[in-house]
Write a protein that holds these residues in place. Structure first.
Motif, PDB file in Angstrom:
ATOM      1  N   GLU A  89      50.272  -4.749 -21.211  1.00  0.00           N
ATOM      2  CA  GLU A  89      50.884  -3.779 -20.116  1.00  0.00           C
ATOM      3  C   GLU A  89      51.612  -2.443 -20.750  1.00  0.00           C
ATOM      4  O   GLU A  89      51.637  -1.553 -19.968  1.00  0.00           O
ATOM      5  N   ARG A  90      51.902  -2.810 -22.000  1.00  0.00           N
ATOM      6  CA  ARG A  90      52.609  -1.511 -22.531  1.00  0.00           C
ATOM      7  C   ARG A  90      51.612  -0.330 -22.698  1.00  0.00           C
ATOM      8  O   ARG A  90      52.108   0.857 -22.355  1.00  0.00           O
ATOM      9  N   LEU A  91      50.355  -0.808 -23.218  1.00  0.00           N
ATOM     10  CA  LEU A  91      49.470   0.218 -23.563  1.00  0.00           C
ATOM     11  C   LEU A  91      48.974   1.011 -22.360  1.00  0.00           C
ATOM     12  O   LEU A  91      48.784   1.995 -22.242  1.00  0.00           O
ATOM     13  N   LEU A  92      48.961   0.136 -21.301  1.00  0.00           N
ATOM     14  CA  LEU A  92      48.554   0.602 -19.870  1.00  0.00           C
ATOM     15  C   LEU A  92      49.638   1.545 -19.221  1.00  0.00           C
ATOM     16  O   LEU A  92      49.365   2.733 -18.730  1.00  0.00           O
ATOM     17  N   ALA A  93      50.610   1.245 -19.509  1.00  0.00           N
ATOM     18  CA  ALA A  93      51.967   2.010 -19.051  1.00  0.00           C
ATOM     19  C   ALA A  93      51.958   3.459 -19.537  1.00  0.00           C
ATOM     20  O   ALA A  93      52.287   4.302 -19.139  1.00  0.00           O
ATOM     21  N   ASP A  94      51.740   3.339 -21.013  1.00  0.00           N
ATOM     22  CA  ASP A  94      51.812   4.635 -21.699  1.00  0.00           C
ATOM     23  C   ASP A  94      50.516   5.501 -21.751  1.00  0.00           C
ATOM     24  O   ASP A  94      50.520   6.522 -22.477  1.00  0.00           O
ATOM     25  N   GLY A  95      49.394   4.833 -21.220  1.00  0.00           N
ATOM     26  CA  GLY A  95      48.206   5.642 -20.904  1.00  0.00           C
ATOM     27  C   GLY A  95      47.281   5.550 -22.125  1.00  0.00           C
ATOM     28  O   GLY A  95      46.150   6.290 -22.211  1.00  0.00           O
ATOM     29  N   THR A  96      47.556   4.720 -23.009  1.00  0.00           N
ATOM     30  CA  THR A  96      46.658   4.534 -24.337  1.00  0.00           C
ATOM     31  C   THR A  96      45.310   3.891 -23.769  1.00  0.00           C
ATOM     32  O   THR A  96      44.362   4.256 -24.363  1.00  0.00           O
ATOM     33  N   VAL A  97      45.376   2.935 -22.869  1.00  0.00           N
ATOM     34  CA  VAL A  97      44.346   2.389 -22.178  1.00  0.00           C
ATOM     35  C   VAL A  97      44.081   2.767 -20.652  1.00  0.00           C
ATOM     36  O   VAL A  97      45.067   3.077 -20.105  1.00  0.00           O
ATOM     37  N   LYS A  98      42.799   2.763 -20.301  1.00  0.00           N
ATOM     38  CA  LYS A  98      42.513   3.006 -18.848  1.00  0.00           C
ATOM     39  C   LYS A  98      42.543   1.897 -17.814  1.00  0.00           C
ATOM     40  O   LYS A  98      42.735   1.704 -16.792  1.00  0.00           O
ATOM     41  N   GLY A  99      42.530   0.486 -18.528  1.00  0.00           N
ATOM     42  CA  GLY A  99      42.378  -0.705 -17.515  1.00  0.00           C
ATOM     43  C   GLY A  99      42.631  -1.927 -18.622  1.00  0.00           C
ATOM     44  O   GLY A  99      42.604  -1.932 -20.005  1.00  0.00           O
ATOM     45  N   ILE A 100      43.253  -2.957 -17.712  1.00  0.00           N
ATOM     46  CA  ILE A 100      43.198  -4.111 -18.614  1.00  0.00           C
ATOM     47  C   ILE A 100      42.442  -5.321 -18.049  1.00  0.00           C
ATOM     48  O   ILE A 100      42.088  -5.036 -16.792  1.00  0.00           O
ATOM     49  N   VAL A 101      41.571  -5.945 -18.679  1.00  0.00           N
ATOM     50  CA  VAL A 101      40.576  -7.174 -18.371  1.00  0.00           C
ATOM     51  C   VAL A 101      41.224  -8.340 -18.523  1.00  0.00           C
ATOM     52  O   VAL A 101      41.597  -8.621 -19.941  1.00  0.00           O
ATOM     53  N   TYR A 102      41.301  -9.319 -17.602  1.00  0.00           N
ATOM     54  CA  TYR A 102      42.067 -10.444 -17.735  1.00  0.00           C
ATOM     55  C   TYR A 102      41.031 -11.625 -17.822  1.00  0.00           C
ATOM     56  O   TYR A 102      40.145 -11.747 -16.802  1.00  0.00           O
ATOM     57  N   GLY A 103      41.261 -12.523 -18.422  1.00  0.00           N
ATOM     58  CA  GLY A 103      40.603 -14.022 -18.292  1.00  0.00           C
ATOM     59  C   GLY A 103      38.973 -14.146 -18.174  1.00  0.00           C
ATOM     60  O   GLY A 103      38.241 -12.901 -18.287  1.00  0.00           O
ATOM     61  N   ALA A 104      38.492 -15.138 -18.264  1.00  0.00           N
ATOM     62  CA  ALA A 104      36.875 -15.162 -18.149  1.00  0.00           C
ATOM     63  C   ALA A 104      36.338 -14.990 -16.732  1.00  0.00           C
ATOM     64  O   ALA A 104      35.072 -14.153 -16.857  1.00  0.00           O
ATOM     65  N   ASP A 105      37.096 -14.729 -15.802  1.00  0.00           N
ATOM     66  CA  ASP A 105      36.406 -13.934 -14.631  1.00  0.00           C
ATOM     67  C   ASP A 105      36.683 -12.622 -14.580  1.00  0.00           C
ATOM     68  O   ASP A 105      36.142 -11.753 -13.648  1.00  0.00           O
ATOM     69  N   MET A 106      37.284 -11.808 -15.521  1.00  0.00           N
ATOM     70  CA  MET A 106      37.278 -10.407 -15.882  1.00  0.00           C
ATOM     71  C   MET A 106      37.892  -9.582 -14.830  1.00  0.00           C
ATOM     72  O   MET A 106      37.348  -8.690 -14.329  1.00  0.00           O
ATOM     73  N   HIS A 107      39.288 -10.270 -14.583  1.00  0.00           N
ATOM     74  CA  HIS A 107      39.774  -9.410 -13.443  1.00  0.00           C
ATOM     75  C   HIS A 107      40.442  -8.234 -13.994  1.00  0.00           C
ATOM     76  O   HIS A 107      40.603  -8.135 -15.230  1.00  0.00           O
ATOM     77  N   LEU A 108      40.376  -6.909 -13.387  1.00  0.00           N
ATOM     78  CA  LEU A 108      40.552  -5.568 -13.801  1.00  0.00           C
ATOM     79  C   LEU A 108      41.879  -5.200 -13.222  1.00  0.00           C
ATOM     80  O   LEU A 108      41.949  -5.464 -12.067  1.00  0.00           O
ATOM     81  N   LYS A 109      42.736  -4.532 -14.370  1.00  0.00           N
ATOM     82  CA  LYS A 109      43.967  -3.973 -13.804  1.00  0.00           C
ATOM     83  C   LYS A 109      43.991  -2.494 -13.946  1.00  0.00           C
ATOM     84  O   LYS A 109      43.678  -2.375 -15.206  1.00  0.00           O
TER      85      LYS A 109
END
Length: 374
Positions: A89-109
Motif C-alpha cells: 500500500e505504501r509503494l502504491l501510494a508513493d508511486g513506486t509501483v503501478k498496481g498491487i496483485v492480491y491472493g491466488a485469484d490475482m485481484h488487482l488494485k
C-alpha cells in the motif's frame, strides 16, 4: 586579390551582430531549450519499460507465474516486488509501483488509470484465463493435461518480424532535424547582407565598391564562398554539439550528414544571394522576406509541431519536394532509420538541382545590374 577579399569578407560577417546571433547563437540556444523540454519524452511515454508491480501472496503458483514474467531480459514484462500488504500500500501510494496483485485469484488494485495499469490488467486477465482453461481440462480430460500445458506454453507467431532499420525511432528527434534545416536556411542572412553591400542602389558601400577595378562577379563569388564556409562551419559545430554534448541520437553516418549539411548550407546561401540581387528593394525588406520564407519552410518541416511534414506528405506531397527544409529533415530521417541510401540520394539530387537553378538565376540577375551613374 581573392585572399584579400575573402579575409575582409570574413571579418565583416563576424562583426555583424545580427547575423552572428541568428546564424550561430540562436540555433544552439534553440536546440538546448528543445533538449531540456523534450529530451526525455520518448523514454518516458513511448518506450516500453517493465511495469513495477507489488505482489501480496504466498501462493507457489503466483510465485512461479510472476517470476517468469519478471525475469530480466528482452521479454521482461513486470518488475515484481514481493512484499507484505502494508508495504504494498505504501509503494502504491508513493508511486513506486503501478498496481498491487492480491491472493491466488490475482485481484488487482491500482491508484490511477493509465497505459501501464491497462497493460497490467490485460496480463492478469490472460493469466487467469489460462488458469481456468487448465482447470477445466484437468477436471474433464486429465489425460490431455500435457497437451494443454504445451499449447499454452507455445507462442503462436502470426506475423514475421522484420527490421526496417536500427536508427533512432524517436519522433521527438524530428524537432532537431528541423533545427538543422532552419540553420542551413538562416545562412541566407549572411549572403544577402554581403550581396547588398555590393549593390550600389542599396548602400553607400556598394557605391564605393562599384567604382573599384575589381570585377563585380569576382566580388559576388568571394562573398558567396565567405558565407558558405562560415555557415557550413556553424552547422558542423551544431552537429557536434547535439551529438556529443546533448547526446541526441541524430545518426552516426557522419560523412553523409556532413555532405547533406554542406549542400543544405549551399542552398541557403544561394537563396540569400538571390534575395540580395533583387533590384530596387531595400535590404530590410529583403531580410524580412528571408525570415518569413525560412520560418515558413521550417514550420512545414516540423520545427514548431511534430507531424506537419507527414500530413503534408499525405495530402500535398509535391509541397515537401520543393521545400528545402523538408528535404533536409527527410534526408536525416532516411540516414538515421533506413538501411539504404536510395531515399537520401533522391533528396540530395533535388537539393542539388534547386541549388543549381537558383545559382543560375542569381548569376543572371547580378549581371543585369547596371547603373547610369553612381
Amino acid at each position: 586579390m581573392f585572399g584579400h577579399l575573402f579575409r575582409y569578407g570574413v571579418k565583416s560577417v563576424v562583426r555583424t551582430k545580427e547575423i552572428i546571433f541568428w546564424s550561430f547563437i540562436f540555433p544552439f540556444a534553440l536546440s538546448t531549450f528543445m533538449y531540456l523540454a523534450f529530451g526525455d519524452i520518448f523514454e518516458a511515454t513511448e518506450k516500453f519499460h517493465a511495469i513495477p508491480t507489488a505482489i501480496v501472496s504466498e501462493s507457489s503458483v503466483m510465485k512461479q507465474v510472476f517470476s517468469a514474467l519478471s525475469e530480466e531480459g528482452g521479454e521482461q514484462v513486470i518488475q515484481a516486488y514481493w512484499v507484505e500488504e502494508d508495504e504494498a500500500e505504501r509503494l502504491l501510494a508513493d508511486g513506486t509501483v503501478k498496481g498491487i496483485v492480491y491472493g491466488a485469484d490475482m485481484h488487482l488494485k491500482v491508484k490511477e488509470n493509465g497505459m501501464d495499469e491497462t497493460i497490467l490488467k490485460m496480463i492478469l486477465q490472460q493469466v487467469q484465463q489460462n488458469g481456468i482453461a487448465v482447470s477445466d481440462v484437468a477436471a474433464e480430460h486429465p489425460e490431455h493435461m500435457r497437451q494443454a500445458a504445451d499449447s499454452l506454453n507455445d507462442e503462436v507467431q502470426c506475423c514475421i518480424r522484420k527490421s526496417c532499420g536500427s536508427g533512432n525511432q524517436d519522433n521527438v528527434v524530428s524537432y532537431f532535424y528541423a533545427i538543422f534545416a532552419m540553420t542551413c536556411l538562416f545562412g541566407s542572412f549572411a549572403s544577402c547582407d554581403r550581396v547588398c553591400k555590393v549593390q550600389a542602389d542599396v548602400c553607400a558601400l556598394g557605391q564605393r565598391r562599384g567604382v573599384t577595378p575589381t570585377r563585380k562577379m569576382a566580388i559576388i563569388i568571394t562573398e558567396f564562398l565567405v558565407s558558405e564556409c562560415l555557415q557550413f562551419i556553424i552547422v558542423s559545430l551544431l552537429l557536434a554539439y547535439m551529438k556529443f554534448v546533448l547526446k541526441i541520437n541524430v545518426g552516426d553516418k557522419y560523412a553523409a550528414m556532413l555532405l547533406l549539411l554542406l549542400l543544405g548550407s549551399s542552398l541557403g546561401t544561394i537563396i540569400g544571394v538571390l534575395a540580395g540581387s533583387l533590384p530596387r528593394v531595400s535590404q530590410g525588406v529583403k531580410i524580412s522576406m528571408l525570415v518569413g520564407v525560412s520560418l515558413f519552410f521550417s514550420a512545414c518541416s516540423d520545427l514548431m509541431v511534430s507531424g506537419i511534414r507527414n500530413w503534408i506528405e499525405r495530402h500535398i506531397p509535391i509541397a515537401n519536394d520543393v521545400n528545402p527544409a523538408a528535404l533536409i529533415c527527410d534526408s536525416f530521417y532516411a540516414l538515421n532509420v533506413y538501411g539504404t541510401y536510395d531515399r537520401f540520394m533522391e533528396n540530395m539530387t533535388i537539393l542539388a538541382a534547386m541549388t543549381l537553378v537558383l545559382a543560375v538565376v542569381s548569376f543572371l540577375m547580378v549581371r543585369r545590374s547596371k547603373y547610369a551613374s553612381l
